[in-house]
Design a protein around this motif. Structure first.
Motif, PDB file in Angstrom:
ATOM      1  N   VAL A 118      44.615  32.717  49.479  1.00  0.00           N
ATOM      2  CA  VAL A 118      44.506  33.456  48.224  1.00  0.00           C
ATOM      3  C   VAL A 118      43.036  33.672  47.888  1.00  0.00           C
ATOM      4  N   LYS A 119      42.791  34.582  46.955  1.00  0.00           N
ATOM      5  CA  LYS A 119      41.446  34.865  46.485  1.00  0.00           C
ATOM      6  C   LYS A 119      41.207  34.140  45.159  1.00  0.00           C
ATOM      7  N   LEU A 120      39.917  33.919  44.857  1.00  0.00           N
ATOM      8  CA  LEU A 120      39.547  33.261  43.607  1.00  0.00           C
ATOM      9  C   LEU A 120      38.742  34.203  42.726  1.00  0.00           C
ATOM     10  N   MET A 121      39.096  34.227  41.442  1.00  0.00           N
ATOM     11  CA  MET A 121      38.307  34.930  40.431  1.00  0.00           C
ATOM     12  C   MET A 121      37.764  33.881  39.469  1.00  0.00           C
ATOM     13  N   ALA A 122      36.474  33.964  39.152  1.00  0.00           N
ATOM     14  CA  ALA A 122      35.855  33.021  38.221  1.00  0.00           C
ATOM     15  C   ALA A 122      35.608  33.708  36.885  1.00  0.00           C
ATOM     16  N   ASP A 123      36.052  33.076  35.823  1.00  0.00           N
ATOM     17  CA  ASP A 123      35.964  33.612  34.468  1.00  0.00           C
ATOM     18  C   ASP A 123      34.675  33.111  33.816  1.00  0.00           C
ATOM     19  N   LEU A 124      33.822  34.056  33.376  1.00  0.00           N
ATOM     20  CA  LEU A 124      32.539  33.687  32.778  1.00  0.00           C
ATOM     21  C   LEU A 124      32.618  33.447  31.273  1.00  0.00           C
ATOM     22  N   VAL A 130      30.314  30.794  29.374  1.00  0.00           N
ATOM     23  CA  VAL A 130      29.301  30.245  30.284  1.00  0.00           C
ATOM     24  C   VAL A 130      27.928  30.453  29.654  1.00  0.00           C
ATOM     25  N   ASP A 131      27.084  29.408  29.691  1.00  0.00           N
ATOM     26  CA  ASP A 131      25.792  29.457  29.002  1.00  0.00           C
ATOM     27  C   ASP A 131      24.819  30.457  29.627  1.00  0.00           C
ATOM     28  N   ASN A 132      24.700  30.447  30.952  1.00  0.00           N
ATOM     29  CA  ASN A 132      23.791  31.362  31.647  1.00  0.00           C
ATOM     30  C   ASN A 132      24.601  32.212  32.612  1.00  0.00           C
ATOM     31  N   PRO A 133      25.319  33.209  32.098  1.00  0.00           N
ATOM     32  CA  PRO A 133      26.323  33.911  32.907  1.00  0.00           C
ATOM     33  C   PRO A 133      25.765  34.624  34.133  1.00  0.00           C
ATOM     34  N   VAL A 134      24.572  35.216  34.047  1.00  0.00           N
ATOM     35  CA  VAL A 134      24.037  35.953  35.196  1.00  0.00           C
ATOM     36  C   VAL A 134      23.700  34.995  36.330  1.00  0.00           C
ATOM     37  N   GLU A 135      22.989  33.939  36.012  1.00  0.00           N
ATOM     38  CA  GLU A 135      22.629  32.959  37.048  1.00  0.00           C
ATOM     39  C   GLU A 135      23.870  32.275  37.610  1.00  0.00           C
ATOM     40  N   GLN A 136      24.836  31.974  36.741  1.00  0.00           N
ATOM     41  CA  GLN A 136      26.055  31.322  37.209  1.00  0.00           C
ATOM     42  C   GLN A 136      26.868  32.248  38.089  1.00  0.00           C
ATOM     43  N   ALA A 137      26.894  33.539  37.759  1.00  0.00           N
ATOM     44  CA  ALA A 137      27.617  34.508  38.584  1.00  0.00           C
ATOM     45  C   ALA A 137      27.048  34.549  40.001  1.00  0.00           C
ATOM     46  N   LYS A 138      25.731  34.554  40.120  1.00  0.00           N
ATOM     47  CA  LYS A 138      25.089  34.542  41.443  1.00  0.00           C
ATOM     48  C   LYS A 138      25.438  33.257  42.191  1.00  0.00           C
ATOM     49  N   HIS A 139      25.432  32.142  41.472  1.00  0.00           N
ATOM     50  CA  HIS A 139      25.741  30.852  42.111  1.00  0.00           C
ATOM     51  C   HIS A 139      27.207  30.808  42.547  1.00  0.00           C
ATOM     52  N   LEU A 140      28.097  31.338  41.723  1.00  0.00           N
ATOM     53  CA  LEU A 140      29.522  31.354  42.076  1.00  0.00           C
ATOM     54  C   LEU A 140      29.760  32.188  43.335  1.00  0.00           C
ATOM     55  N   GLU A 141      29.067  33.302  43.450  1.00  0.00           N
ATOM     56  CA  GLU A 141      29.181  34.115  44.661  1.00  0.00           C
ATOM     57  C   GLU A 141      28.730  33.322  45.886  1.00  0.00           C
ATOM     58  N   ILE A 165      34.204  38.106  40.124  1.00  0.00           N
ATOM     59  CA  ILE A 165      33.649  37.607  38.865  1.00  0.00           C
ATOM     60  C   ILE A 165      34.346  38.347  37.719  1.00  0.00           C
ATOM     61  N   ASN A 166      34.731  37.590  36.686  1.00  0.00           N
ATOM     62  CA  ASN A 166      35.351  38.191  35.508  1.00  0.00           C
ATOM     63  C   ASN A 166      34.414  38.051  34.310  1.00  0.00           C
ATOM     64  N   VAL A 167      33.861  39.179  33.864  1.00  0.00           N
ATOM     65  CA  VAL A 167      33.066  39.210  32.636  1.00  0.00           C
ATOM     66  C   VAL A 167      34.055  39.285  31.483  1.00  0.00           C
ATOM     67  N   HIS A 168      34.202  38.181  30.773  1.00  0.00           N
ATOM     68  CA  HIS A 168      35.334  38.030  29.858  1.00  0.00           C
ATOM     69  C   HIS A 168      34.861  37.628  28.472  1.00  0.00           C
ATOM     70  N   VAL A 169      35.218  38.421  27.487  1.00  0.00           N
ATOM     71  CA  VAL A 169      35.071  38.035  26.089  1.00  0.00           C
ATOM     72  C   VAL A 169      36.444  37.610  25.597  1.00  0.00           C
ATOM     73  N   VAL A 229      33.499  43.016  40.374  1.00  0.00           N
ATOM     74  CA  VAL A 229      33.398  42.493  39.008  1.00  0.00           C
ATOM     75  C   VAL A 229      34.545  43.046  38.167  1.00  0.00           C
ATOM     76  N   ALA A 230      35.256  42.137  37.522  1.00  0.00           N
ATOM     77  CA  ALA A 230      36.312  42.497  36.576  1.00  0.00           C
ATOM     78  C   ALA A 230      35.778  42.340  35.160  1.00  0.00           C
ATOM     79  N   VAL A 231      36.378  43.053  34.231  1.00  0.00           N
ATOM     80  CA  VAL A 231      35.992  42.965  32.825  1.00  0.00           C
ATOM     81  C   VAL A 231      37.242  42.818  31.969  1.00  0.00           C
ATOM     82  N   ALA A 232      37.188  41.880  31.021  1.00  0.00           N
ATOM     83  CA  ALA A 232      38.303  41.665  30.099  1.00  0.00           C
ATOM     84  C   ALA A 232      37.740  41.403  28.713  1.00  0.00           C
ATOM     85  N   GLY A 233      38.483  41.818  27.709  1.00  0.00           N
ATOM     86  CA  GLY A 233      38.043  41.525  26.358  1.00  0.00           C
ATOM     87  C   GLY A 233      38.330  42.634  25.368  1.00  0.00           C
TER      88      GLY A 233
END
Length: 422
Positions: free
Chosen positions: A103-109, A112-123, A130-134, A160-164
């Motif tokens: 299966v695939k994994l999606m990480a919900d941001l 998250v305190d530092n979303p840009v840096e964390q997104a790069k690290h998650l990749e 990556i889910n940019v989620h409000v 990149v997914a977006v929700a909110g």
């Protein structure tokens, strides 16, 4: 285009998903509320009903990564959502489990305190999306995923997914910004016509640059939201608070929304109520504590005078007279009583001080909304949040009306027996 089934009952979720598929949905998300309510059986049933669609399980995993990914994968999920602020050990274990079970994994941001840096690290750690989620509660406060999306798009090479709170307007902006997956929840699932709602959003996804939607100011958005929701919906959004007691409309079938100009007066003294018309700005609502239900501090002449200033309406905790004149004028007037006799203009009291009206505290600038049901007060500092939540309440009721219309009772739709407190 992904629909988020954030419901509590699997039967309802599946029916809504069928209607959403007819409207052009690509992915189906078994939302966290549904998973918490029904467990892995919800994923299994959705998988069985939609064998050819990508199924995402929003597990919101923050611990026991391997176990939860395995549970979702074995139940039929193609993609599993974990939280982007999970500990590295959890993320690593989730990635290993995802590889093992295909299966695939999606990480919900979300949060998250530092979303840009964390997104790069998650990749770098092996996350597939990556889910940019409000979150829903954040949406009610006006947070917008677009503000973060551009930075994330430029920082990672994975989809990149977006929700909110996305709708046919905001989806266009999201797609234009480069999102690969748009996740829509309540604006589809709470619609009384799910298929049509999905089609509208699909159209914005397909032709984003043609949308041409104009942005509103915050005040205009609050006003529009309150004008298009009922006072019962607003009271529900405030956890059954805010409703004035014993205040009734004198003019039926009108709607009143505006900022409060408050008036404290006594025993039919109509000087300050009338002077408040001069203080009011167009669109304001005059809110008066009269101090007596037997001596009127307001009548037809004062109501007519309001037209010159564009006053949106008047609320009186106390007596009003000249009901026939007020009805003919048509300005929304709400009061606790009507009598023939008026008092005298003595000049006691205050304008724009904090008052109690209908047993509710009202401050200058608070939002006052009135309709056939009565009047509610919304504190100005929470107005946008309450307006957004009231709209969500309305959407939920529209969907319930549609399901009852199809022949089920309200008790059956709401599954009251299941959700009675034990």
């Amino acid at each position: 285009m992904q629909v988020a089934l954030d419901l509590l009952e699997t039967d309802r979720a599946i029916q809504i998903a069928k209607e959403a598929v007819e409207g052009g949905i690509d992915w189906i998300e078994v939302g966290t509320p549904l998973i918490k309510s029904e467990g892995m059986s919800a994923i299994r049933r959705v998988r069985k009903e939609f064998p050819d669609y990508t199924i995402l399980a929003d597990m919101k995993t923050i611990d026991t990564g391997s176990m939860e990914v395995e549970m979702a994968a074995k139940s039929g999920a193609d993609v599993v959502m974990i939280l982007g602020n999970s500990d590295e050990s959890t993320i690593n274990d989730s990635v290993r489990s995802a590889h093992r079970y295909g299966v695939k994994l999606m990480a919900d941001l979300m949060s998250v305190d530092n979303p840009v840096e964390q997104a790069k690290h998650l990749e770098e750690m092996g996350i597939d999306y990556i889910n940019v989620h409000v979150g829903i509660d954040q949406q009610m406060l006006g947070y917008n995923p677009v503000q973060l999306l551009n930075d994330i798009i430029g920082a990672v090479n994975i989809p990149v997914a977006v929700a909110g709170g996305l709708d046919e307007k905001t989806v266009s902006e999201i797609v234009d910004a480069g999102a690969d997956i748009v996740i829509v929840g309540g604006n589809i699932t709470r619609s009384d016509n799910v298929t049509e709602a999905a089609k509208k959003i699909r159209s914005s996804v397909e032709s984003p640059s043609k949308s041409g939607f104009l942005k509103q100011s915050l005040d205009d958005e609050i006003y529009e939201l309150f004008m298009t929701t009922s006072t019962p919906n607003i009271s529900d959004a405030m956890h059954r608070k805010g409703a004035m007691q014993n205040i009734r409309p004198l003019v039926r079938d009108t709607k009143m929304v505006g900022r409060a100009v408050t008036v404290q007066t006594f025993e039919g003294d109509w000087a300050k109520p009338v002077q408040s018309i001069d203080t009011a700005k167009p669109g304001d609502v005059i809110v008066i504590y009269n101090g007596s239900k037997h001596i009127a501090c307001w009548g037809g002449l004062a109501t007519f005078s309001c037209l010159n200033k564009g006053v949106a309406g008047v609320v009186v905790d106390g007596a009003v007279r000249d009901v026939d004149d007020i009805t003919n004028i048509g300005l929304p007037i709400f009061a606790s009583n009507t009598v023939p006799n008026a008092g005298d203009p003595k000049g006691f009291g205050e304008i724009n001080s904090e008052i109690i009206c209908g047993n509710q505290t009202v401050k200058s600038g608070d939002y006052i909304i009135g309709d056939n049901n009565g009047v509610v007060v919304v504190p100005k500092e929470h107005a946008y949040e309450i307006a957004r939540r009231a709209k969500e309440v309305e959407k939920g009721e529209q969907r319930l009306y549609e399901e009852v219309k199809r022949g089920r009772t309200l008790s059956e739709v709401a599954q009251l027996n299941k959700w009675e407190k034990q």
